[in-house]
Each structure stands twice: as C-alpha cells, then as structure tokens.
Motif scaffolding. Structure first.
Motif, PDB file in Angstrom:
ATOM      1  N   GLN A 215       0.825  -1.205   0.000  1.00  0.00           N
ATOM      2  CA  GLN A 215       0.000   0.000   0.000  1.00  0.00           C
ATOM      3  C   GLN A 215       0.858   1.255   0.000  1.00  0.00           C
ATOM      4  N   PHE A 216       1.943   1.230   0.772  1.00  0.00           N
ATOM      5  CA  PHE A 216       2.844   2.380   0.820  1.00  0.00           C
ATOM      6  C   PHE A 216       3.442   2.648  -0.558  1.00  0.00           C
ATOM      7  N   LEU A 217       3.900   1.603  -1.226  1.00  0.00           N
ATOM      8  CA  LEU A 217       4.528   1.783  -2.532  1.00  0.00           C
ATOM      9  C   LEU A 217       3.516   2.247  -3.569  1.00  0.00           C
ATOM     10  N   GLU A 218       2.285   1.802  -3.444  1.00  0.00           N
ATOM     11  CA  GLU A 218       1.241   2.257  -4.364  1.00  0.00           C
ATOM     12  C   GLU A 218       0.875   3.716  -4.093  1.00  0.00           C
ATOM     13  N   GLN A 219       0.803   4.091  -2.836  1.00  0.00           N
ATOM     14  CA  GLN A 219       0.427   5.457  -2.485  1.00  0.00           C
ATOM     15  C   GLN A 219       1.486   6.478  -2.884  1.00  0.00           C
ATOM     16  N   THR A 220       2.735   6.085  -2.807  1.00  0.00           N
ATOM     17  CA  THR A 220       3.823   7.039  -3.052  1.00  0.00           C
ATOM     18  C   THR A 220       4.463   6.864  -4.428  1.00  0.00           C
ATOM     19  N   TYR A 221       3.920   5.993  -5.249  1.00  0.00           N
ATOM     20  CA  TYR A 221       4.518   5.683  -6.562  1.00  0.00           C
ATOM     21  C   TYR A 221       4.635   6.964  -7.400  1.00  0.00           C
ATOM     22  N   GLY A 222       5.866   7.260  -7.817  1.00  0.00           N
ATOM     23  CA  GLY A 222       6.107   8.445  -8.639  1.00  0.00           C
ATOM     24  C   GLY A 222       6.139   9.744  -7.869  1.00  0.00           C
ATOM     25  N   LYS A 223       6.148   9.666  -6.555  1.00  0.00           N
ATOM     26  CA  LYS A 223       6.104  10.880  -5.733  1.00  0.00           C
ATOM     27  C   LYS A 223       7.306  11.018  -4.800  1.00  0.00           C
ATOM     28  N   VAL A 224       8.253  10.097  -4.843  1.00  0.00           N
ATOM     29  CA  VAL A 224       9.380  10.146  -3.923  1.00  0.00           C
ATOM     30  C   VAL A 224      10.664  10.476  -4.672  1.00  0.00           C
ATOM     31  N   HIS A 225      11.597  11.093  -3.931  1.00  0.00           N
ATOM     32  CA  HIS A 225      12.857  11.521  -4.513  1.00  0.00           C
ATOM     33  C   HIS A 225      14.017  10.718  -3.943  1.00  0.00           C
ATOM     34  N   ASP A 226      15.015  10.515  -4.757  1.00  0.00           N
ATOM     35  CA  ASP A 226      16.303  10.030  -4.281  1.00  0.00           C
ATOM     36  C   ASP A 226      16.933  11.173  -3.490  1.00  0.00           C
ATOM     37  N   LYS A 227      17.324  10.893  -2.246  1.00  0.00           N
ATOM     38  CA  LYS A 227      17.833  11.950  -1.377  1.00  0.00           C
ATOM     39  C   LYS A 227      19.126  12.578  -1.904  1.00  0.00           C
ATOM     40  N   GLU A 228      19.918  11.814  -2.664  1.00  0.00           N
ATOM     41  CA  GLU A 228      21.187  12.336  -3.165  1.00  0.00           C
ATOM     42  C   GLU A 228      21.014  13.132  -4.451  1.00  0.00           C
ATOM     43  N   THR A 229      20.208  12.614  -5.384  1.00  0.00           N
ATOM     44  CA  THR A 229      20.070  13.254  -6.700  1.00  0.00           C
ATOM     45  C   THR A 229      18.869  14.189  -6.774  1.00  0.00           C
ATOM     46  N   ASN A 230      17.946  14.041  -5.815  1.00  0.00           N
ATOM     47  CA  ASN A 230      16.694  14.805  -5.799  1.00  0.00           C
ATOM     48  C   ASN A 230      15.809  14.504  -7.006  1.00  0.00           C
ATOM     49  N   GLU A 231      16.058  13.395  -7.677  1.00  0.00           N
ATOM     50  CA  GLU A 231      15.237  12.996  -8.820  1.00  0.00           C
ATOM     51  C   GLU A 231      14.152  12.017  -8.381  1.00  0.00           C
ATOM     52  N   ILE A 232      13.024  12.067  -9.082  1.00  0.00           N
ATOM     53  CA  ILE A 232      11.955  11.102  -8.824  1.00  0.00           C
ATOM     54  C   ILE A 232      12.504   9.696  -9.032  1.00  0.00           C
ATOM     55  N   THR A 233      12.164   8.795  -8.117  1.00  0.00           N
ATOM     56  CA  THR A 233      12.636   7.417  -8.236  1.00  0.00           C
ATOM     57  C   THR A 233      11.492   6.453  -7.978  1.00  0.00           C
ATOM     58  N   TYR A 234      11.611   5.262  -8.547  1.00  0.00           N
ATOM     59  CA  TYR A 234      10.564   4.254  -8.449  1.00  0.00           C
ATOM     60  C   TYR A 234      11.102   3.016  -7.731  1.00  0.00           C
ATOM     61  N   PRO A 235      10.220   2.208  -7.171  1.00  0.00           N
ATOM     62  CA  PRO A 235      10.680   0.993  -6.488  1.00  0.00           C
ATOM     63  C   PRO A 235      11.486   0.107  -7.422  1.00  0.00           C
ATOM     64  N   PRO A 236      12.414  -0.667  -6.894  1.00  0.00           N
ATOM     65  CA  PRO A 236      13.204  -1.573  -7.735  1.00  0.00           C
ATOM     66  C   PRO A 236      12.291  -2.436  -8.612  1.00  0.00           C
ATOM     67  N   LEU A 237      12.633  -2.513  -9.887  1.00  0.00           N
ATOM     68  CA  LEU A 237      11.884  -3.316 -10.859  1.00  0.00           C
ATOM     69  C   LEU A 237      10.444  -2.829 -11.000  1.00  0.00           C
ATOM     70  N   ASN A 238      10.162  -1.645 -10.488  1.00  0.00           N
ATOM     71  CA  ASN A 238       8.812  -1.087 -10.493  1.00  0.00           C
ATOM     72  C   ASN A 238       7.808  -1.970  -9.767  1.00  0.00           C
ATOM     73  N   ARG A 239       8.309  -2.779  -8.831  1.00  0.00           N
ATOM     74  CA  ARG A 239       7.437  -3.680  -8.075  1.00  0.00           C
ATOM     75  C   ARG A 239       6.844  -2.982  -6.859  1.00  0.00           C
ATOM     76  N   THR A 240       5.603  -3.320  -6.565  1.00  0.00           N
ATOM     77  CA  THR A 240       4.986  -2.838  -5.327  1.00  0.00           C
ATOM     78  C   THR A 240       4.687  -3.986  -4.368  1.00  0.00           C
ATOM     79  N   ASP A 241       4.737  -5.212  -4.842  1.00  0.00           N
ATOM     80  CA  ASP A 241       4.451  -6.372  -3.994  1.00  0.00           C
ATOM     81  C   ASP A 241       5.726  -7.178  -3.775  1.00  0.00           C
ATOM     82  N   TRP A 242       6.243  -7.138  -2.530  1.00  0.00           N
ATOM     83  CA  TRP A 242       7.474  -7.837  -2.190  1.00  0.00           C
ATOM     84  C   TRP A 242       7.240  -8.942  -1.159  1.00  0.00           C
ATOM     85  N   ASP A 243       5.986  -9.255  -0.881  1.00  0.00           N
ATOM     86  CA  ASP A 243       5.689 -10.291   0.104  1.00  0.00           C
ATOM     87  C   ASP A 243       6.323 -11.618  -0.285  1.00  0.00           C
ATOM     88  N   GLY A 244       6.983 -12.247   0.680  1.00  0.00           N
ATOM     89  CA  GLY A 244       7.578 -13.564   0.469  1.00  0.00           C
ATOM     90  C   GLY A 244       8.953 -13.545  -0.158  1.00  0.00           C
TER      91      GLY A 244
END
Length: 582
Positions: A215-244
C-alpha cells in the motif's frame, strides 16, 4: 458493529476523534489506500519531496497532545478480560488469572502533537534479524515511535524469520497480524476484537494508522525523490508487492528505502530519542538545554537505586534517571517532523544500528503524561492473542492441579517456575549445569515443590538433579491440552505459564526471560505485591549470571546493555494518572 464496504482487501474505518478535525467529514482510514483528502493534498502540493506545505503548516499553530476520547471511541471498549470459550477453555474464572492488561476508554483518544491531519507522513523500517523476542522488542520500539511521531506505520513485506525456516514463519501476512504463521496471528494490538485487531485498534486510537509495504509503494509511486540526486525514483523493478521475497527485500527494496527516506541515525546505545511536548521551537530548545546540562554532570546511575524519580517529576529529573550515560540527543525536531518518510534500517552496520532496546529505555517524552500513556498502550494493547493466552491458562490450571495432588498442604496449587536457556545462546557464562542451577535456587524453593521449567533443552536427562529434588514438569507433560495449537506458539505459551509461578528463576541476557519478568511486573502492580511502589519483584531471580541473582529485588534505573533485562520503568506506577477503569 456496522462494517463499511471493502476495497482492495482493506476496510474503510469508522469515523473517530480525528474525523472531527477533517474538512468535509472525510473518514480516517486504517490500512487503506490514500484518502480523497490525502490525494488532493499530494496533487495540490506536489510530490513527497517538497516540504513547503509542511513548513507553512508547522508554524501556523502550536500543537499539543490530545488525550480525551470521544463517546464513540469509549463505546468501542469492553472491560478487560479473557474469554476462552471459543479457544478450548478454560473457564472464564480460571482464564482471568492471565489478565494483566486494563481497559481505559479515555486512553484511546491520544493523538501525538506531531500528527498532521493535512499531510500523511510515513515511518518505514527493516525488522531485526534475530529471534522472536528480539523481533518483538524492535517491533514494540518502531510501533511506539510511529505513535509518538504521528506517522503512518508501514509494515515490512512478509519474510522468513531466524530459526523458523522449517515452518516458514513470516512477518506481516494479512491485515490482522504483525507476525503470522500459516495465517495465524502471533501478536495483536487490542483485546476487544480478537479476530479483527487491526481494525479495532485504529478505531480506538486515532493517532495510529498501519498499512502494508504494498500500500505504501502504491500510495507514493512516482512521488518520492532520491535523497542524493533529488530525482523522482521508483521501487526496484517497479514492483509494489514484495511479500515472500526475503532476498529481494533485503538486497533491493531495503537499500532503495534508505535512499528515499530520512535515515534516523538513532543508535539506542549512544542516544536518547526525545520527543517535545508540542511543536513549538521553545520546547525543542528546552529539551536540548536540559540534556546538555545533564551530560556535563557525569551522573552516577547508582544514585537512583531504590530511589526512583516520581513518574510525574520534572523533565530534568526524569531525564537524569533516563540518560544512562548516553552522549547524544536524538531530538524529533521540526526538521525531522517535516520529512515525508522516516526510516529505521535496524542493521548493526547501518545508520542507527539495531533497535535492540526496550521502547521505554529509548523513547523519552518531555510530557510525563505521554510517557505513562505509551507504557499503558503497550501493556494494554500489545499482547499475545487470546488463543495463546487461553492455551497458557489451560496449562497453568493443570500445573496447579498437579501441585495440589503432589502436596495436600498446597490447596492453592502454588508452583514455581524457571526459564532455562540452552541451545545456541551466545553468552557462554549462562550455560551452567542443572546441579549448579539447583544449588543457586534450592534455598528459595523447598524440596518437593512443583516446578514448571520452560526450556529449549531437548535432552531432559540434563535436568536429573533438579528432578531428584523437586516435582519438575514441562510443557511436554501437557501437550494433550494443546491439540490444534500451532507449535510456533509454544515458546510464547511457555513465557505466559512461567510468568504465573510463585517464584521465578530466569537467565540474564535472555530476552525470553526478560519478557517473563515484564509480565510479572505488570501483574505485581495489579495485586500490589510487596515492593510494588518501587516496581520491585522480590519473587523473581536469576539462576545465571549468579552476581545478578536478586537484581529484581531492588529498583534499578535503565542502563546499558538495555536488552539484558527488563526494568521497573516499564511497569512502575504507570497508572498514576490513568482514568477510572470502565
């Protein structure tokens, strides 16, 4: 209770005290997608990297804690108790022995001063890599930090736990649990609705919201920045479900979370995590001044032995007892308050290190009322499920019956208990022979006494010397009372049974023993056992290490190594300002 429609497997929560402050009557959500209000806020104010709105709102008003629950919140509560009818018994009368928690309806209204109704902020964390009780300890800590900061707590993806791979024990599978195995709850956060605990605690506690990583990754998708580059960043592999995906979570998702969040460099061994009583800069400055003054005084903690500071003492007096020779103040100041995401890596070699610390030994509140509220919150709402409590109650009743049969002069069925840590425990000085355990404890426990032993030692011949002196029983004697109970619960059941012994001997350094002593502390306050005013446990001992045998017979302030034992600060007089029981 009327249920709202379900969306994406989650439930829209009934309005609580927070909803009174929300424009257009928007409902406060538990574990759900972004509310309409929050979505509008993101669209209007841009992505999560912009602090402009937070900075403006912070200085609009001085916010302080809210304590009083509205009538609706109070009606959600039931009198604290334990009904085992649905869990195979025992009777309600016998089950009540296990109850140490209380029902305090007015406690349900607490909202941290940093809870911002206009903007969602998150707390993410990576769970401890140790065994169950280490994980429980760190989970208590992150939970209380989430409540104290008014942030949405993001539970990590389901993962395999240390030493539990055979049963695939996992973290956070389903909205009702924090720790589960095969769909069963290990830990829930309220007593009223045993099978819908997450729903219930959010309804009762408007200052807490819990969501999944997905839910967190879905809510913040496309809205978070890399703290070093200040560029928009996405979850690894654009995945939101990492269960298991334990490996992927550790090697890909974890490092990514550290890049997008403020990484709290809050090492419990070095710093005090301090929370001002309001959002004012003046309160931040006051705490900082007090800490700096105390740091220069080189406080001797033995000054507080059997002389505890009143629970409603001044900020300086309480901090003097609390500081434990730590040199750094980790203040939740206005800069951190504005951070969209606060992250705890929980790793020894990363910022902040492991959160291997009791929540009450790490979090310091300028407002003493917040301190006591948080301790009651954990006591009353963070406990093993009714199924586990009832299983333990059945065994306690059976042990008492065996004790009565063994000694006709023991009509109350008193028994004593041990937790004897063996296995792969790293502290070799605690690995003592049964003969030595008998020698250190036989003066307190008369010959022939019924003794319950909780242990990870599988070779029962190890206990021959003890069995020759006492009537020793183990969980193995009562497995017929645990038909249908998940074996992963057995360690927790052992803790609960051991906590009910007349006398208890445990193992220093063991967090398993530690939790038993905390449970005994909670019980002692309810029945006003000898020394309860100081938080003493004169019926609790350590068989190892011998130098600490009677440590619980005196009041000691918290000190390093924090995890080696539990401290009276957790239970002493925490109901001082509590409202009347319902």
């Amino acid at each position: 209770m009327k249920r709202h429609p379900t969306t994406d497997g989650t439930r829209r929560q009934k309005r609580s005290i927070v909803s009174k402050y929300w424009s257009h009557g928007l409902a406060f959500l538990l574990g759900c997608c972004l509310t309409s209000f929050s979505m509008m806020a993101f669209l209007h104010h841009g992505d999560l990297g912009s602090p402009t709105f937070a900075q403006q709102y912070l200085h609009q008003q001085k916010r302080e804690p809210i304590y009083l629950a509205d009538q609706q919140s109070q009606e959600l509560h039931k009198v604290a108790g334990l009904d085992c009818a649905a869990h195979g018994g025992p009777s309600r009368e016998l089950a009540q022995e296990m109850v140490y928690w209380k029902d305090l309806p007015e406690d349900s209204g607490y909202v941290a001063p940093f809870h911002d109704k206009n903007q969602r902020r998150y707390l993410t964390f990576e769970p401890d890599g140790g065994g169950w009780n280490n994980i429980r300890m760190s989970m208590e800590t992150v939970l209380t930090i989430a409540v104290a900061t008014g942030r949405v707590l993001v539970l990590p993806p389901s993962q395999h736990m240390y030493r539990k791979s055979a049963n695939s024990l996992i973290v956070r599978k389903g909205m009702n649990c924090i720790l589960t195995s095969k769909g069963l709850c290990f830990l829930h956060w309220d007593t009223s609705l045993a099978f819908s605990a997450w729903e219930n605690i959010a309804e009762e506690h408007p200052g807490l919201e819990v969501i999944t990583t997905k839910q967190f990754l879905e809510q913040t998708y496309g809205k978070v920045h890399d703290k070093e580059t200040n560029e928009i960043t996405y979850p690894p592999l654009n995945r939101t479900d990492w269960d298991g995906d334990t490996s992927g979570t550790n090697t890909q998702l974890g490092p990514w979370l550290r890049k997008i969040a403020y990484n709290a460099d809050w090492n419990p061994d070095d710093c005090v995590a301090a929370f001002p009583k309001s959002t004012s800069i003046e309160d931040e400055q006051l705490i900082t001044t007090i800490f700096d003054e105390l740091k220069g005084e080189n406080i001797n903690i033995e000054h507080f032995v059997n002389q505890p500071t009143p629970v409603n003492g001044t900020t300086k007096d309480r901090m003097a007892e609390f500081i434990a020779k730590r040199s750094k103040l980790c203040l939740y100041d206005h800069k951190i308050q504005q951070e969209p995401i606060l992250h705890f890596a929980g790793k020894r070699n990363l910022a902040g290190g492991r959160l291997l610390v009791h929540f009450y030994a790490f979090l310091f509140f300028q407002d003493w009322k917040e301190d006591l509220w948080m301790k009651r919150f954990v006591r009353d709402h963070v406990r093993y499920t009714d199924e586990i409590q009832c299983a333990a109650a059945r065994i306690v009743a059976a042990v008492r019956e065996d004790a009565r049969r063994h000694d006709r002069d023991n009509p109350n069925g008193y028994f004593d208990s041990f937790h004897i840590r063996r296995g792969d425990f790293q502290y070799k000085k605690t690995r003592v022979d049964a003969k030595d355990i008998l020698e250190v404890s036989k003066d307190e426990i008369p010959k022939g006494t019924t003794v319950y032993v909780a242990t990870d030692e599988h070779k029962k011949e190890f206990f021959h010397d003890m069995e020759s002196y006492w009537n020793v029983v183990y969980m193995d004697n009562y497995l017929h009372l645990l038909d249908g109970v998940d074996k992963n619960y057995f360690g927790m059941i052992d803790q609960l049974v051991s906590s009910r012994g007349r006398l208890f001997f445990g193992c220093w350094f063991s967090t398993f023993t530690g939790y038993i002593t905390r449970l005994r502390g909670y019980h002692s306050q309810n029945v006003h056992r000898e020394g309860y005013e100081l938080g003493l446990l004169p019926d609790t001992y350590y068989y190892a290490v011998a130098i600490h045998k009677t440590k619980m017979h005196d009041f000691w302030p918290i000190k390093k190594l924090f995890y080696a034992r539990e401290y009276p600060a957790s239970w002493r007089n925490i109901d001082f300002n509590a409202p009347e029981l319902s």
